[in-house]
Enzyme design. Structure first.
Site, PDB file in Angstrom:
ATOM      1  NE  ARG A   1      -0.698   0.326   4.981  1.00 13.92           N
ATOM      2  CZ  ARG A   1      -1.353   0.333   6.137  1.00 13.92           C
ATOM      3  NH1 ARG A   1      -2.663   0.281   6.156  1.00 13.92           N
ATOM      4  NH2 ARG A   1      -0.711   0.394   7.281  1.00 13.92           N
TER       5      ARG A   1
ATOM      6  CG  ASN B   1      -5.117   5.806   6.779  1.00 16.84           C
ATOM      7  OD1 ASN B   1      -5.977   6.175   7.569  1.00 16.84           O
ATOM      8  ND2 ASN B   1      -4.306   4.800   7.039  1.00 16.84           N
ATOM      9  CD  GLU B   2      -1.407   5.285  10.358  1.00 12.02           C
ATOM     10  OE1 GLU B   2      -0.654   4.508   9.762  1.00 12.02           O
ATOM     11  OE2 GLU B   2      -1.767   5.117  11.532  1.00 12.02           O
TER      12      GLU B   2
ATOM     13  CD  GLU C   1      -3.380  -3.653   8.390  1.00 11.23           C
ATOM     14  OE1 GLU C   1      -4.529  -3.344   8.018  1.00 11.23           O
ATOM     15  OE2 GLU C   1      -2.559  -2.843   8.825  1.00 11.23           O
ATOM     16  CE  LYS C   2      -3.699 -14.572   6.849  1.00 14.86           C
ATOM     17  NZ  LYS C   2      -2.881 -13.752   5.912  1.00 14.86           N
ATOM     18  CG  PHE C   3      -2.731 -13.305  12.170  1.00 13.14           C
ATOM     19  CD1 PHE C   3      -3.720 -14.211  12.533  1.00 13.14           C
ATOM     20  CD2 PHE C   3      -1.874 -13.635  11.143  1.00 13.14           C
ATOM     21  CE1 PHE C   3      -3.835 -15.438  11.883  1.00 13.14           C
ATOM     22  CE2 PHE C   3      -1.980 -14.854  10.495  1.00 13.14           C
ATOM     23  CZ  PHE C   3      -2.962 -15.756  10.867  1.00 13.14           C
ATOM     24  CG  HIS C   4      -4.297  -5.085  13.613  1.00 14.74           C
ATOM     25  ND1 HIS C   4      -5.305  -4.523  14.369  1.00 14.74           N
ATOM     26  CD2 HIS C   4      -3.259  -4.222  13.674  1.00 14.74           C
ATOM     27  CE1 HIS C   4      -4.877  -3.361  14.857  1.00 14.74           C
ATOM     28  NE2 HIS C   4      -3.642  -3.161  14.448  1.00 14.74           N
TER      29      HIS C   4
ATOM     30  CD  GLU D   1      -5.888   3.722  11.986  1.00 11.69           C
ATOM     31  OE1 GLU D   1      -4.970   2.933  12.290  1.00 11.69           O
ATOM     32  OE2 GLU D   1      -6.012   4.198  10.855  1.00 11.69           O
TER      33      GLU D   1
ATOM     34  CD1 TRP E   1       0.891  -3.347  12.812  1.00  7.48           C
ATOM     35  CD2 TRP E   1       2.479  -2.616  14.212  1.00  7.48           C
ATOM     36  NE1 TRP E   1       0.313  -2.410  13.641  1.00  7.48           N
ATOM     37  CE2 TRP E   1       1.269  -1.925  14.512  1.00  7.48           C
ATOM     38  CE3 TRP E   1       3.613  -2.321  14.978  1.00  7.48           C
ATOM     39  CZ2 TRP E   1       1.169  -0.980  15.518  1.00  7.48           C
ATOM     40  CZ3 TRP E   1       3.517  -1.374  15.988  1.00  7.48           C
ATOM     41  CH2 TRP E   1       2.304  -0.715  16.238  1.00  7.48           C
TER      42      TRP E   1
HETATM   43  C1  GLA Z   1      -2.342   2.061  10.785  1.00  7.06           C
HETATM   44  C2  GLA Z   1      -3.211   2.188   9.554  1.00  7.06           C
HETATM   45  C3  GLA Z   1      -4.291   1.157   9.509  1.00  7.06           C
HETATM   46  C4  GLA Z   1      -3.780  -0.186   9.954  1.00  7.06           C
HETATM   47  C5  GLA Z   1      -3.215  -0.064  11.336  1.00  7.06           C
HETATM   48  C6  GLA Z   1      -2.745  -1.380  11.898  1.00  7.06           C
HETATM   49  O1  GLA Z   1      -2.750   2.809  11.836  1.00  7.06           O
HETATM   50  O2  GLA Z   1      -3.784   3.453   9.410  1.00  7.06           O
HETATM   51  O3  GLA Z   1      -4.763   1.095   8.186  1.00  7.06           O
HETATM   52  O4  GLA Z   1      -2.817  -0.632   9.074  1.00  7.06           O
HETATM   53  O5  GLA Z   1      -2.114   0.787  11.272  1.00  7.06           O
HETATM   54  O6  GLA Z   1      -2.161  -1.233  13.152  1.00  7.06           O
END
Ligand code: GLA
Length: 653
Positions: free
Chosen positions: A106, A144-145, A349-352, A301, A309
């Site tokens: 991404r 985003n971020e 991110e399936k394990f988040h 978030e 991660w």
């Molecule tokens: C960031 C991103 C999210 C996600 C989270 C996971 O904050 O904005 O899309 O990837 O991390 O911790």
């Protein structure tokens, strides 16, 4: 909105529609008030160049609206579709050693790419036109971020933009040569065309070139934000706009961004393995409130349990998520959002963790999700309430970037230095703001300037004026050593203006020696006097010029020399600490007492005490029972006082 935001990122495009029905039902059960939609939806919204498919988004926004849930709609520009990279490979970012990054992850775009911005702008316009007057729209969530994964881009397009930026900053090449000190190592430039970003090179880059590239990069990402905002403001002037920050994030000087956001929002992932996680989280909350100049902000978030991660992705203990959420509210947040609503089944991110975990609703996480929703609904009286601090810490991105350079005095972990002093205040329950160097300090009685390596003449003057007019300043080692071009001040650090108010000057740095090849820790120093005991990491040769010595070094080459000094200047007091005492409590007490700042000397370690509006939050961030002021707090428990009962109009009469 007169309710606290509660919800999270929602990615319905990852799920079949029957799951959407269940999602909306569960959101109602959990008291969800706001959902962030579309953060990574570009490829679904525009599957081919210029062909938009909004049907699915219409559907889910309408469903949410029918359930009374508001939408924080992302502009979906964070992750461009693969077709853009194929068609325009020049939009992809390039690393310092010339590798062009690819697709399949991404955020694969350069902040300088005009082509990326053109395509992103077209999507933003289409979204704004379609949803700008939708009754569910609460706010725009730009990108985003920004700068998260690909902070610096070294592509040719960025190089050209960097040169334009330098030309605007310096006007002519000779001024750049002076600022960058290019007489050193034969780095002199004859024209801007010769100047490059600090790509991979044989050894230390020119420090000011590096710093300017950091400044430029922050501005370039701000440019991505601005390009989207310009379109949104044109089409939906009344819809508030944000983009999610990342706390103490090195990539962007948030001071220069903050005023362009209608409200600040932040992503924070506290580490359950870190015993200082709660204090560090508090520090980021206080930064967010300060960036917004005291206005309420949104925690955009956080995780309900493990992330995916870290080296070890520990689950968080029961109660911890609630404790950190209430901490954010206490420190000025009007919203508690998580990443994400439903845990992904596929993808990186399936394990988040999420609000609805893989295991479903018969889970601790979902039960806590529902309970927190109910509790936050009961705190609506706090919406818009402010929290005022009398103590501030100076935080400066230029100094952070300078500390990180190879050519810095100690490669100091700047944020850790800031945290060291913040932590002392947190332990005493003292609410702290952050301030930008050079900004007025009139709202504060105490200001701490920890290792603020870079200070312009104007910023030095503001600090001096603060003390002269009655302020209490604590400046620590490595403050004011460099000017804004990273040139050392001459005649003794930290230069004339600060030297006068501190009553000391620094002749030489003298950190404890450690053999370069040693794998061991850097040895400690020791001090006697105020805050006696071990002192860590750093020492300086302090020369007195009017200050009184409150502690002095013991042993080593600094034996008997001043370590902590105090100086009355004008109607204020200026302290200098040439090292960091392992236990600075006595110093803090004197600093706070001197300025008549109340503090909680009996607060048990790990317990936080904050008042916002008419409510007091007492939060136990430890895994032990704590007894505070008649309140018994279970592990990770929190108590929130009720607002005073108001007489109704008729009662009053
Ligand atoms: C960031 C991103 C999210 C996600 C989270 C996971 O904050 O904005 O899309 O990837 O991390 O911790």
């Amino acid at each position: 909105m007169n309710r606290i935001w509660y919800g999270g990122d929602y990615n319905p495009e990852q799920w079949p529609r029957d799951v959407w029905d269940e999602d909306v039902e569960l959101m109602r059960r959990a008291g969800v008030t706001v959902i962030t939609l579309g953060v990574f939806s570009w490829a679904k919204l525009e599957p081919e160049d210029g062909r938009f498919d909004f049907g699915w988004l219409d559907d889910i926004i309408d469903r949410l609206h029918s359930a009374g849930i508001r939408v924080d709609l992302a502009t979906a520009t964070a992750s461009p579709p693969a077709w853009l990279a194929l068609k325009h490979p020049e939009t992809l970012p390039v690393t310092a050693d010339g590798v062009r990054l690819g697709t399949g992850s991404r955020q694969q775009y350069s902040p300088s790419s005009r082509t990326y911005k053109r395509y992103a702008g077209r999507l933003v316009r289409a979204l704004a036109e379609r949803y700008g007057s939708h009754p569910a729209l609460e706010a725009w969530h730009v990108n985003n971020e920004l700068a998260c994964h690909t902070r610096h881009d070294y592509s040719d397009e960025s190089a050209a933009e960097f040169r334009n930026w330098l030309q605007r900053r310096y006007g002519d090449i000779e001024t750049l040569n002076q600022a960058w000190g290019t007489a050193f190592w034969s780095q002199n430039y004859s024209s801007f065309a010769e100047v490059m970003p600090p790509r991979a090179m044989p050894t230390f880059p020119n420090p000011t070139q590096r710093l300017d590239f950091d400044r430029f990069t922050s501005d370039a990402w701000l440019g991505v934000y601005r390009a989207e905002v310009a379109i949104l403001r044109e089409i939906t002037p009344d819809v508030p706009i944000t983009t999610n920050f990342m706390g103490f994030f090195i990539g962007a000087d948030y001071w220069s961004w903050a005023d362009e956001l209608d409200f600040i929002s932040d992503d924070h992932y506290a580490d359950p393995a870190d015993p200082a996680a709660a204090a560090y989280a508090a520090m980021t909350r206080d930064l967010m409130r300060s960036l917004g100049r005291g206005r309420p902000w949104i925690l955009m978030e956080q995780a309900t349990s493990a992330v995916n991660w870290r080296t070890r992705n520990a689950a968080i203990p029961a109660g911890w998520h609630r404790a950190l959420s209430l901490q954010a509210v206490a420190r000025g947040a009007d919203g508690i959002m998580q990443f994400q609503w439903r845990q992904s089944r596929a993808g990186a991110e399936k394990f988040h963790s999420a609000m609805v975990p893989h295991a479903g609703t018969d889970t601790r996480i979902f039960r806590e999700t529902v309970k927190l929703g109910q509790e936050l609904a009961g705190l609506a009286d706090l919406v818009e309430a402010r929290v005022d601090a009398r103590v501030a810490i100076l935080f400066d991105w230029d100094s952070w970037w300078a500390h990180e350079q190879d050519a810095s005095p100690a490669r100091t972990n700047y944020v850790a230095e800031v945290f060291r002093w913040y932590r002392e205040l947190w332990d005493y329950g003292v609410l702290t703001d952050f301030v930008r160097a050079g900004e007025p300090l009139d709202d504060y009685d105490v200001v701490i300037a920890p290792a603020v390596l870079v200070l312009s003449e104007e910023s030095r003057a503001v600090l001096a004026e603060f003390v002269h007019t009655g302020g209490h300043l604590l400046a620590t080692y490595l403050t004011g050593v460099l000017d804004e071009n990273l040139h050392a001040v001459l005649g003794g650090y930290p230069g004339p203006a600060l030297r006068d108010i501190l009553g000391v000057w620094i002749e030489e740095f003298a950190p404890p020696a450690a053999p370069s090849m040693s794998l061991g820790d850097v040895p400690n120093l020791e001090i006697d006097g105020l805050a006696a005991g071990v002192a860590t990491g750093w020492g300086e040769v302090v020369r007195l010029d009017g200050a009184e010595v409150r502690s002095w070094f013991r042993g080593g080459i600094l034996d008997g020399l001043p370590a902590i000094t105090r100086h009355a200047a004008g109607s204020g007091i200026a302290w200098y600490a040439a090292t960091a005492p392992a236990n600075a409590a006595a110093l803090m007490r004197e600093l706070l007492d001197g300025a008549s700042i109340p503090f909680e000397s009996d607060l048990p370690i790990g317990v936080e005490w904050v008042t916002r509006g008419e409510r007091t939050f007492v939060i136990n961030h430890t895994d032990e029972w704590k007894w505070v002021d008649g309140v018994h707090l279970e592990p990770f428990g929190a108590s929130v006082s009720q607002p005073p009962v108001r007489c109704s109009h008729s009662d009053e009469r």
